[in-house]
Motif scaffolding. Structure first.
Motif, PDB file in Angstrom:
ATOM      1  N   PHE A 127      91.085  25.185 -27.896  1.00  0.00           N
ATOM      2  CA  PHE A 127      91.599  25.634 -26.792  1.00  0.00           C
ATOM      3  C   PHE A 127      93.254  26.036 -26.556  1.00  0.00           C
ATOM      4  O   PHE A 127      93.712  26.742 -26.218  1.00  0.00           O
ATOM      5  N   CYS A 128      93.461  24.919 -27.384  1.00  0.00           N
ATOM      6  CA  CYS A 128      95.306  24.990 -27.456  1.00  0.00           C
ATOM      7  C   CYS A 128      95.655  26.210 -28.052  1.00  0.00           C
ATOM      8  O   CYS A 128      96.477  26.851 -27.470  1.00  0.00           O
ATOM      9  N   TRP A 129      95.255  26.547 -29.163  1.00  0.00           N
ATOM     10  CA  TRP A 129      95.595  27.912 -29.842  1.00  0.00           C
ATOM     11  C   TRP A 129      95.080  29.134 -29.225  1.00  0.00           C
ATOM     12  O   TRP A 129      95.717  30.233 -29.387  1.00  0.00           O
ATOM     13  N   SER A 130      93.857  29.162 -28.644  1.00  0.00           N
ATOM     14  CA  SER A 130      93.371  30.353 -28.049  1.00  0.00           C
ATOM     15  C   SER A 130      94.166  30.587 -26.992  1.00  0.00           C
ATOM     16  O   SER A 130      94.379  31.738 -26.535  1.00  0.00           O
ATOM     17  N   LEU A 131      94.496  29.695 -25.923  1.00  0.00           N
ATOM     18  CA  LEU A 131      95.170  29.700 -24.728  1.00  0.00           C
ATOM     19  C   LEU A 131      96.753  29.963 -25.300  1.00  0.00           C
ATOM     20  O   LEU A 131      97.362  30.998 -24.606  1.00  0.00           O
ATOM     21  N   ALA A 132      97.362  29.650 -26.376  1.00  0.00           N
ATOM     22  CA  ALA A 132      98.694  30.007 -26.848  1.00  0.00           C
ATOM     23  C   ALA A 132      98.533  31.392 -27.246  1.00  0.00           C
ATOM     24  O   ALA A 132      99.534  32.211 -26.972  1.00  0.00           O
ATOM     25  N   LEU A 133      97.602  32.140 -27.578  1.00  0.00           N
ATOM     26  CA  LEU A 133      97.347  33.219 -28.272  1.00  0.00           C
ATOM     27  C   LEU A 133      97.514  34.187 -26.768  1.00  0.00           C
ATOM     28  O   LEU A 133      98.365  35.171 -26.782  1.00  0.00           O
ATOM     29  N   LEU A 134      97.054  33.843 -25.782  1.00  0.00           N
ATOM     30  CA  LEU A 134      96.902  34.544 -24.730  1.00  0.00           C
ATOM     31  C   LEU A 134      98.531  34.600 -23.813  1.00  0.00           C
ATOM     32  O   LEU A 134      98.794  35.308 -23.225  1.00  0.00           O
ATOM     33  N   VAL A 135      99.053  33.692 -24.283  1.00  0.00           N
ATOM     34  CA  VAL A 135     100.543  33.572 -23.816  1.00  0.00           C
ATOM     35  C   VAL A 135     101.398  34.754 -24.318  1.00  0.00           C
ATOM     36  O   VAL A 135     102.159  35.312 -23.732  1.00  0.00           O
ATOM     37  N   PHE A 136     100.953  34.930 -25.523  1.00  0.00           N
ATOM     38  CA  PHE A 136     102.002  35.698 -26.285  1.00  0.00           C
ATOM     39  C   PHE A 136     101.128  37.148 -26.235  1.00  0.00           C
ATOM     40  O   PHE A 136     102.019  38.361 -26.146  1.00  0.00           O
ATOM     41  N   THR A 137     100.010  37.643 -25.871  1.00  0.00           N
ATOM     42  CA  THR A 137      99.280  38.890 -26.023  1.00  0.00           C
ATOM     43  C   THR A 137      99.206  39.324 -24.524  1.00  0.00           C
ATOM     44  O   THR A 137      99.009  40.544 -24.230  1.00  0.00           O
ATOM     45  N   GLY A 138      99.085  38.626 -23.772  1.00  0.00           N
ATOM     46  CA  GLY A 138      98.807  39.022 -22.242  1.00  0.00           C
ATOM     47  C   GLY A 138      97.341  38.908 -22.097  1.00  0.00           C
ATOM     48  O   GLY A 138      96.822  38.687 -22.837  1.00  0.00           O
ATOM     49  N   PRO A 139      96.854  39.237 -20.820  1.00  0.00           N
ATOM     50  CA  PRO A 139      95.562  39.116 -20.312  1.00  0.00           C
ATOM     51  C   PRO A 139      94.751  40.398 -20.988  1.00  0.00           C
ATOM     52  O   PRO A 139      93.388  40.232 -20.834  1.00  0.00           O
ATOM     53  N   GLY A 140      95.147  41.611 -21.361  1.00  0.00           N
ATOM     54  CA  GLY A 140      94.206  42.477 -21.901  1.00  0.00           C
ATOM     55  C   GLY A 140      93.970  43.228 -20.555  1.00  0.00           C
ATOM     56  O   GLY A 140      94.321  43.307 -19.828  1.00  0.00           O
ATOM     57  N   ALA A 141      92.643  43.743 -20.598  1.00  0.00           N
ATOM     58  CA  ALA A 141      92.079  44.887 -19.608  1.00  0.00           C
ATOM     59  C   ALA A 141      91.256  43.936 -18.700  1.00  0.00           C
ATOM     60  O   ALA A 141      90.999  42.701 -19.034  1.00  0.00           O
ATOM     61  N   LEU A 142      91.123  44.524 -17.662  1.00  0.00           N
ATOM     62  CA  LEU A 142      90.031  43.720 -16.659  1.00  0.00           C
ATOM     63  C   LEU A 142      90.666  42.761 -16.008  1.00  0.00           C
ATOM     64  O   LEU A 142      89.725  41.551 -15.849  1.00  0.00           O
ATOM     65  N   ALA A 143      91.855  42.574 -15.822  1.00  0.00           N
ATOM     66  CA  ALA A 143      92.681  41.376 -15.317  1.00  0.00           C
ATOM     67  C   ALA A 143      93.346  41.959 -13.951  1.00  0.00           C
ATOM     68  O   ALA A 143      93.706  42.909 -13.896  1.00  0.00           O
TER      69      ALA A 143
END
Length: 171
Positions: A127-143
């Motif tokens: 969870f820590c690393w998956s959520l950290a990835l979203l910090v840098f990539t942003g939400p993507g589509a459908l957000a």
């Protein structure tokens, strides 16, 4: 004979480029699906701890209100998970949630053993690393971020302008 091998090589390159182009077009949607799944799973952990649903906290029951750090972690999991799931304030919610999972890993799991497989901290680490990835990539589509971001003030880029620059549509 050389010409046919050159043709096969150029055909292979064009089909490879075509595949890469299609994967690049699907990237914002794959990232959006990743965000939705991670947010849903994270919110389920919070709901289980706070309300005793889906098996409850640690095999049943709930975390007593106001207890440190369990109750606060569960609130962050539920609220952060729902925000990440919806794609609303994704980067901020993911940053806070990732930090809470880093805290959980290093304070609860890591003192037991060095590796996550040994100390039961796989979920916290993932969870820590998956959520950290979203910090840098942003939400993507459908957000939901994409709905509000496109209406920003002067200088705000449209989804098409961002897409042309290679950014996800809803970033």
């Amino acid at each position: 004979m050389n010409d046919s091998s050159t043709n096969n090589s150029s055909t292979s390159n064009s089909s490879s480029n075509n595949l890469i182009g299609r994967l690049n077009q699907a990237q914002p949607y794959a990232l959006g699906l990743f965000r939705i799944v991670v947010g849903l799973l994270f919110a389920c952990h919070g709901a289980a701890s706070l309300f005793g649903v889906i098996g409850g906290a640690m095999g049943g029951g709930t975390v007593p209100a106001g207890t440190w750090p369990g109750w606060y972690a569960a609130v962050i999991q539920l609220v952060g998970g729902v925000l990440v799931l919806a794609g609303l304030g994704t980067r901020s919610a993911a940053f806070l949630a990732s930090g809470s999972m880093a805290y959980a890993y290093f304070k609860v799991h890591q003192p037991e053993a060095l590796f996550p497989l040994q100390n039961g901290g796989e979920t916290a680490a993932l969870f820590c690393w998956s959520l950290a990835l979203l910090v840098f990539t942003g939400p993507g589509a459908l957000a939901l971020d994409g709905l509000f971001g496109a209406r920003g003030g002067a200088g705000a880029k449209t989804g098409q302008e961002r897409e042309k620059q290679g950014a996800p549509i809803a970033a």
